[in-house]
Design a protein around this motif. Structure first.
Motif, PDB file in Angstrom:
ATOM      1  N   THR A 100      -7.347   8.217  -4.178  1.00 40.13           N
ATOM      2  CA  THR A 100      -6.817   9.269  -3.323  1.00 40.13           C
ATOM      3  C   THR A 100      -7.289   9.009  -1.905  1.00 40.13           C
ATOM      4  OG1 THR A 100      -8.707  10.714  -3.825  1.00 40.13           O
ATOM      5  CG2 THR A 100      -6.713  10.989  -5.148  1.00 40.13           C
ATOM      6  N   PHE A 101      -6.391   9.216  -0.946  1.00 39.50           N
ATOM      7  CA  PHE A 101      -6.659   8.882   0.450  1.00 39.50           C
ATOM      8  C   PHE A 101      -6.756  10.130   1.315  1.00 39.50           C
ATOM      9  CE2 PHE A 101      -5.083   5.043  -1.365  1.00 39.50           C
ATOM     10  CZ  PHE A 101      -5.623   3.999  -0.617  1.00 39.50           C
ATOM     11  N   ASP A 102      -7.610  10.035   2.321  1.00 40.88           N
ATOM     12  CA  ASP A 102      -7.785  11.117   3.281  1.00 40.88           C
ATOM     13  C   ASP A 102      -7.306  10.638   4.652  1.00 40.88           C
ATOM     14  OD1 ASP A 102      -8.785  13.631   4.366  1.00 40.88           O
ATOM     15  OD2 ASP A 102     -10.398  12.443   5.237  1.00 40.88           O
ATOM     16  N   ASP A 103      -6.570  11.494   5.359  1.00 41.76           N
ATOM     17  CA  ASP A 103      -6.123  11.192   6.713  1.00 41.76           C
ATOM     18  C   ASP A 103      -7.239  11.573   7.680  1.00 41.76           C
ATOM     19  OD1 ASP A 103      -4.914  10.913   9.159  1.00 41.76           O
ATOM     20  OD2 ASP A 103      -3.058  11.942   8.595  1.00 41.76           O
ATOM     21  N   ASP A 104      -7.909  10.579   8.233  1.00 41.40           N
ATOM     22  CA  ASP A 104      -9.063  10.838   9.102  1.00 41.40           C
ATOM     23  C   ASP A 104      -8.684  11.463  10.441  1.00 41.40           C
ATOM     24  OD1 ASP A 104     -10.807   9.978   7.223  1.00 41.40           O
ATOM     25  OD2 ASP A 104     -11.662   8.342   8.388  1.00 41.40           O
ATOM     26  N   ARG A 105      -7.403  11.601  10.715  1.00 44.32           N
ATOM     27  CA  ARG A 105      -7.005  12.217  11.980  1.00 44.32           C
ATOM     28  C   ARG A 105      -7.062  13.741  11.912  1.00 44.32           C
ATOM     29  NH1 ARG A 105      -1.192   9.998  12.601  1.00 44.32           N
ATOM     30  NH2 ARG A 105      -1.262  10.649  10.421  1.00 44.32           N
ATOM     31  N   THR A 106      -7.281  14.282  10.724  1.00 42.03           N
ATOM     32  CA  THR A 106      -7.350  15.736  10.573  1.00 42.03           C
ATOM     33  C   THR A 106      -8.725  16.138  10.053  1.00 42.03           C
ATOM     34  OG1 THR A 106      -6.682  15.894   8.243  1.00 42.03           O
ATOM     35  CG2 THR A 106      -4.924  15.615   9.882  1.00 42.03           C
ATOM     36  N   ASP A 107      -9.022  17.411  10.154  1.00 39.95           N
ATOM     37  CA  ASP A 107     -10.289  17.943   9.653  1.00 39.95           C
ATOM     38  C   ASP A 107     -10.200  18.327   8.182  1.00 39.95           C
ATOM     39  OD1 ASP A 107     -11.534  17.679  12.131  1.00 39.95           O
ATOM     40  OD2 ASP A 107     -10.842  19.664  12.791  1.00 39.95           O
ATOM     41  N   GLU A 108      -9.002  18.299   7.630  1.00 35.67           N
ATOM     42  CA  GLU A 108      -8.807  18.657   6.239  1.00 35.67           C
ATOM     43  C   GLU A 108      -9.010  17.442   5.342  1.00 35.67           C
ATOM     44  OE1 GLU A 108      -4.927  20.262   5.912  1.00 35.67           O
ATOM     45  OE2 GLU A 108      -5.303  21.942   7.276  1.00 35.67           O
ATOM     46  N   ILE A 109      -9.248  17.705   4.060  1.00 33.71           N
ATOM     47  CA  ILE A 109      -9.342  16.644   3.055  1.00 33.71           C
ATOM     48  C   ILE A 109      -8.050  16.680   2.245  1.00 33.71           C
ATOM     49  CG2 ILE A 109     -10.614  15.746   1.078  1.00 33.71           C
ATOM     50  CD1 ILE A 109     -13.113  17.047   2.202  1.00 33.71           C
ATOM     51  N   GLU A 110      -7.174  15.711   2.511  1.00 32.49           N
ATOM     52  CA  GLU A 110      -5.844  15.774   1.902  1.00 32.49           C
ATOM     53  C   GLU A 110      -5.804  15.303   0.447  1.00 32.49           C
ATOM     54  OE1 GLU A 110      -5.401  15.722   6.249  1.00 32.49           O
ATOM     55  OE2 GLU A 110      -6.466  14.430   4.853  1.00 32.49           O
ATOM     56  N   GLU A 111      -6.580  14.288   0.099  1.00 30.50           N
ATOM     57  CA  GLU A 111      -6.582  13.716  -1.251  1.00 30.50           C
ATOM     58  C   GLU A 111      -5.162  13.334  -1.682  1.00 30.50           C
ATOM     59  OE1 GLU A 111      -8.636  16.368  -3.883  1.00 30.50           O
ATOM     60  OE2 GLU A 111     -10.589  15.675  -3.209  1.00 30.50           O
ATOM     61  N   VAL A 112      -4.531  12.485  -0.891  1.00 35.35           N
ATOM     62  CA  VAL A 112      -3.175  12.020  -1.186  1.00 35.35           C
ATOM     63  C   VAL A 112      -3.265  10.831  -2.146  1.00 35.35           C
ATOM     64  CG1 VAL A 112      -1.020  11.155  -0.216  1.00 35.35           C
ATOM     65  CG2 VAL A 112      -2.446  12.742   1.111  1.00 35.35           C
ATOM     66  N   PRO A 113      -2.589  10.865  -3.277  1.00 33.42           N
ATOM     67  CA  PRO A 113      -2.669   9.746  -4.225  1.00 33.42           C
ATOM     68  C   PRO A 113      -2.017   8.490  -3.657  1.00 33.42           C
ATOM     69  CG  PRO A 113      -1.007  11.325  -4.913  1.00 33.42           C
ATOM     70  CD  PRO A 113      -1.743  11.956  -3.771  1.00 33.42           C
ATOM     71  N   GLY A 114      -2.627   7.351  -3.989  1.00 32.19           N
ATOM     72  CA  GLY A 114      -2.080   6.097  -3.493  1.00 32.19           C
ATOM     73  C   GLY A 114      -2.512   4.907  -4.326  1.00 32.19           C
ATOM     74  N   THR A 115      -1.833   3.790  -4.110  1.00 35.54           N
ATOM     75  CA  THR A 115      -2.165   2.549  -4.804  1.00 35.54           C
ATOM     76  C   THR A 115      -2.087   1.373  -3.836  1.00 35.54           C
ATOM     77  OG1 THR A 115       0.137   2.182  -5.475  1.00 35.54           O
ATOM     78  CG2 THR A 115      -1.292   3.355  -7.033  1.00 35.54           C
ATOM     79  N   LEU A 116      -2.873   0.369  -4.125  1.00 38.20           N
ATOM     80  CA  LEU A 116      -2.799  -0.913  -3.423  1.00 38.20           C
ATOM     81  C   LEU A 116      -2.576  -1.990  -4.461  1.00 38.20           C
ATOM     82  CD1 LEU A 116      -3.137  -2.878  -1.023  1.00 38.20           C
ATOM     83  CD2 LEU A 116      -5.607  -2.839  -1.486  1.00 38.20           C
ATOM     84  N   GLU A 117      -1.519  -2.773  -4.280  1.00 35.43           N
ATOM     85  CA  GLU A 117      -1.244  -3.911  -5.152  1.00 35.43           C
ATOM     86  C   GLU A 117      -1.081  -5.125  -4.245  1.00 35.43           C
ATOM     87  OE1 GLU A 117       1.481  -2.949  -8.647  1.00 35.43           O
ATOM     88  OE2 GLU A 117       2.002  -1.364  -7.223  1.00 35.43           O
ATOM     89  N   LEU A 136       0.861  -1.176   0.000  1.00 38.11           N
ATOM     90  CA  LEU A 136       0.000   0.000   0.000  1.00 38.11           C
ATOM     91  C   LEU A 136       0.901   1.230   0.000  1.00 38.11           C
ATOM     92  CD1 LEU A 136      -2.814   1.384   0.315  1.00 38.11           C
ATOM     93  CD2 LEU A 136      -2.442   1.254   2.795  1.00 38.11           C
ATOM     94  N   THR A 137       0.788   2.033  -1.041  1.00 37.26           N
ATOM     95  CA  THR A 137       1.589   3.248  -1.154  1.00 37.26           C
ATOM     96  C   THR A 137       0.666   4.448  -1.063  1.00 37.26           C
ATOM     97  OG1 THR A 137       3.150   2.113  -2.625  1.00 37.26           O
ATOM     98  CG2 THR A 137       3.241   4.521  -2.558  1.00 37.26           C
ATOM     99  N   ILE A 138       0.940   5.327  -0.097  1.00 32.68           N
ATOM    100  CA  ILE A 138       0.157   6.547   0.068  1.00 32.68           C
ATOM    101  C   ILE A 138       1.136   7.708   0.126  1.00 32.68           C
ATOM    102  CG2 ILE A 138      -1.503   7.811   1.473  1.00 32.68           C
ATOM    103  CD1 ILE A 138      -2.497   5.162   2.565  1.00 32.68           C
ATOM    104  N   GLY A 139       1.108   8.537  -0.895  1.00 37.35           N
ATOM    105  CA  GLY A 139       2.092   9.605  -0.965  1.00 37.35           C
ATOM    106  C   GLY A 139       3.492   9.022  -1.052  1.00 37.35           C
ATOM    107  N   ASP A 140       4.359   9.402  -0.117  1.00 36.47           N
ATOM    108  CA  ASP A 140       5.738   8.932  -0.087  1.00 36.47           C
ATOM    109  C   ASP A 140       5.942   7.741   0.841  1.00 36.47           C
ATOM    110  OD1 ASP A 140       6.596  10.890  -1.845  1.00 36.47           O
ATOM    111  OD2 ASP A 140       6.961  12.337  -0.254  1.00 36.47           O
ATOM    112  N   VAL A 141       4.866   7.241   1.428  1.00 35.05           N
ATOM    113  CA  VAL A 141       4.991   6.169   2.418  1.00 35.05           C
ATOM    114  C   VAL A 141       4.534   4.839   1.827  1.00 35.05           C
ATOM    115  CG1 VAL A 141       4.388   5.409   4.741  1.00 35.05           C
ATOM    116  CG2 VAL A 141       4.587   7.840   4.249  1.00 35.05           C
ATOM    117  N   VAL A 142       5.315   3.809   2.074  1.00 34.99           N
ATOM    118  CA  VAL A 142       5.013   2.474   1.575  1.00 34.99           C
ATOM    119  C   VAL A 142       4.809   1.527   2.752  1.00 34.99           C
ATOM    120  CG1 VAL A 142       5.836   0.529   0.197  1.00 34.99           C
ATOM    121  CG2 VAL A 142       6.359   2.865  -0.520  1.00 34.99           C
ATOM    122  N   TYR A 143       3.647   0.885   2.785  1.00 31.63           N
ATOM    123  CA  TYR A 143       3.337  -0.109   3.813  1.00 31.63           C
ATOM    124  C   TYR A 143       3.319  -1.486   3.147  1.00 31.63           C
ATOM    125  CZ  TYR A 143       1.439   4.099   6.098  1.00 31.63           C
ATOM    126  OH  TYR A 143       1.265   5.358   6.632  1.00 31.63           O
TER     127      TYR A 143
END
Length: 203
Positions: free
Chosen positions: A181-198, A75-82
């Motif tokens: 695009t992913f949103d960080d639910d810990r904030t009140d903002e809508i981040e819309e960070v691009p990501g992929t799941l493979e 799972l890649t979200i922005g610059d972070v890979v899980y």
């Protein structure tokens, strides 16, 4: 939140051993625009605190013979890979144990020592078990399952609630692919960070 709770309960019911078996200690690898590389750190520029400022041994997620054995996910979200190596898939009501959930998949692991759940599921409120079409909701989440009040990580991407479908979960019987695009639910903002799941489904 209601949808997330339903899907979490489905995942736990369909794959109880994945969380409680004790041998699925998933790890993460934080990258800087790369694939999961050992001992690299996140740049932290992916929209909010993404919990990725950690080092990793490259994704040694253990787990032999358990639920999801042989399955892998990145799972890649922005610059972070899980990364996970216990990814499971359940298709059809006989496997998901819920007529409203025609497909459920995911994995359990750790981020910075905190237990997390990755989930990618379809929800059809009509109860017809549809994998696509109007009203079918596609959801991909990564959540802290130790601290619900102050989670260390909480990424959500959902499509199909209103208007046009923004993304779909692509499942061919053995692999899963999502671009969203992913949103960080810990904030009140809508981040819309691009990501992929493979992912590749395990046993």
């Amino acid at each position: 939140m209601a949808l997330a709770l339903v899907l979490a309960l489905v995942a736990c019911a369909a794959e109880p051993a994945a969380e409680s078996g004790g041998d699925t200690t998933g790890t993460t690898a934080a990258g800087t625009g790369t694939t999961a590389a050992a001992t690299t750190e996140s740049s932290g520029d992916s929209g909010g605190d993404d919990g990725g400022d950690s080092s990793s041994d490259g994704g040694s997620t253990g787990g032999s013979g358990g639920i999801g054995s042989g399955g892998e996910a990145t799972l890649t979200i922005g610059d972070v890979v899980y990364t996970f190596d216990n990814y499971y898939c359940a298709s059809g009501a006989n496997e998901t144990l819920n007529d409203d959930v025609p497909f459920s998949s995911g994995a359990f692991g750790e981020v910075d020592g905190v237990r997390v759940q990755l989930d990618a599921s379809l929800y059809d409120p009509s109860g017809e078990g549809r994998m696509e079409g109007d009203g079918v909701i596609h959801s991909v989440t990564l959540d802290d399952i130790e601290d619900f009040e102050n989670p260390s990580v909480s990424w959500h991407a959902e499509s199909g609630f209103f208007g046009a479908v923004e993304f779909t979960i692509q499942y061919d019987g053995s692999t899963v692919f999502v671009e969203a695009t992913f949103d960080d639910d810990r904030t009140d903002e809508i981040e819309e960070v691009p990501g992929t799941l493979e992912a590749t489904c395990g046993d």
